[in-house]
Motif scaffolding. Sequence first.
Motif, PDB file in Angstrom:
ATOM      1  N   THR A 303      48.683 -42.568   5.133  1.00 20.77           N
ATOM      2  CA  THR A 303      47.850 -43.755   5.290  1.00 20.77           C
ATOM      3  C   THR A 303      48.599 -44.820   6.086  1.00 20.77           C
ATOM      4  N   GLN A 344      40.738 -44.661   2.856  1.00 21.70           N
ATOM      5  CA  GLN A 344      40.902 -43.656   1.811  1.00 21.70           C
ATOM      6  C   GLN A 344      39.963 -43.944   0.635  1.00 21.70           C
ATOM      7  N   ASP A 424      40.646 -41.164   6.744  1.00 19.52           N
ATOM      8  CA  ASP A 424      41.764 -41.075   5.802  1.00 19.52           C
ATOM      9  C   ASP A 424      41.321 -40.332   4.563  1.00 19.52           C
TER      10      ASP A 424
HETATM   11 MG   LIG Z   1      46.863 -42.220   1.715  1.00 16.92          MG
END
Ligand SMILES: [Mg+2]
Length: 507
Positions: A303, A344, A424
């Motif tokens: 990330t 994410q 993500d």
């Molecule tokens: Mg991550």
Amino acid sequence: MYNLFFDCFAAFWRRYLRRDLFRKVQTLSFRNLDEISTGSLITRLTNDIVQLQTMVQMLLRIFVRSPFLAIGSIIMAVIISPKLAIILAVAVPLLFIVMFFLIRATLPLFATVQKKLDKVNTVLKENFAGIRVSKAFVRAGYEKDRFHHANSDFTQVSVKTQRIVALNMPILTMILNISIVIVLWLGGKNAIDGSFEVGRLVAFINYVTQVLFSVSSVAMMLVRISTAKVSADRIQEVMHMESEIVNEANPTMNSYKQGEILYDHVTFSYDPKIQKPVLQDVSFKVRPGQTVAIMGATGSGKTSLVSLLPRLYDVTSGRIFIDGTDVRHMDLSALRERIGIVLQESILFSGSIRDNIRYGKPDADDEDVIAAAKAAQAHEFISSMPEGYDTMLGQRGVNLSGGQKQRISIARALLLRPSILILDDSMSAIDMGTESRLQKELAKLMIGRTCLMIAQRISSVMDADLILVLDDGKLVAQGTHNELLASCDLYQDIYQSQFGKEVASHG
Ligand SMILES: [Mg+2]
Ligand SMILES: Nc1ncnc2c1ncn2[C@@H]1O[C@H](COP(=O)(O)OP(=O)(O)OP(=O)(O)O)[C@@H](O)[C@H]1O
């Protein structure tokens, strides 16, 4: 009339202050936001601003009037009886001295009160946001305790502060009453023998009362100002926060949109002072139109790696180029508009599904919204809802499943038709069948566009043009699926854990 006017003024002033503060918060960088808790921001935007408003209100009401009343009354008292007026020369400084000590005692406490209130708001905010988790883990008791602690801490300090502030009134009345007794004692004799009119004596007492009350209001005002100063400092702190991610003087507007990406010896740390680098010396190159998959264990820096591209954070050292231009030389909005990112954690807003999809492009027409939803494999479940695209989502999209939220977030990014798309781990909650359909649609849509995709499943990355394998912040291997199977131990391990040993040896 007088007060109404000033109160309206203060209310308007508060509104503008709150607006400016809110706007400022919108400009803060991720790093700024890491530093300051949401609970504290909420306190600053609400309670602190109200403190300031009350101060302004009182300032206008009292500060404008009281000094005149005090001075006028002193003059009148001196005119009535210069001899008795000496009492004021003792009482007024005495009152000032007492007030000075009161203020000095309370000032540091006010700062603590606001901090405790921050804590209450942080606990509240975390609890409400995570209430499902705390219920599922049967942690309601723990949460109650946590809130109870924050709440009683706050109450304790507030009560302590208010106790000191409350001393103000008894001290004032005591000084006042003693002064009146002395006036009556000294003036009374003269009134009885007729050398001093009773009416003048009563008038004198009224003036003394007026003087002392005005002086104490001014002193109370000073207490107010000092509390407000604490709040003002807290607001200032936000106002003076500078996002370290800003446009340089003459940013490149870079209009051609190929989407070539180059990471050149990138090292990154969220806080270089206390943290070892999260990414170390990462270099790779992505040609326009390629699909790149990023793999690695949790916490390996995936990330972090992608959040450097749209400059959510800036690199600690090294450089990142898009189409040959260092991202730090590009215009920030232009840069971010080119990049579609699906975070994410899917974050949706309360509002209709349609509005959520066109969040980044509010003027998009229905056709585009539907096309994006279709590509993201979201059209089907949206249409099956009774109100379709007009279905209202609750706070943070509570009435959708995890995979549905992810697909709406993907649709939101696809609608922008970005030249670079970042996903993500955006398919983690989507079943394999749907994922492979989504991947096919993506491949069609993303022709000529670059896609960075973080994934956990080998099956999701097999077709990528380039796979990057991260391990503890280092880029340990890069290549295609077949190249990595042949050369990278870590990749083989992941492969075997997902497909079993035999397949691996055949592959
Ligand atoms: Mg991550
Ligand atoms: N905002 C932050 N402030 C400080 N440290 C952070 C922050 N975000 C992440 N980290 C740290 O950086 C490291 C890498 O985190 P990152 O989120 O990039 O991992 P990841 O590979 O995406 O993991 P996952 O697969 O679990 O999402 C972790 O050790 C984490 O503790």
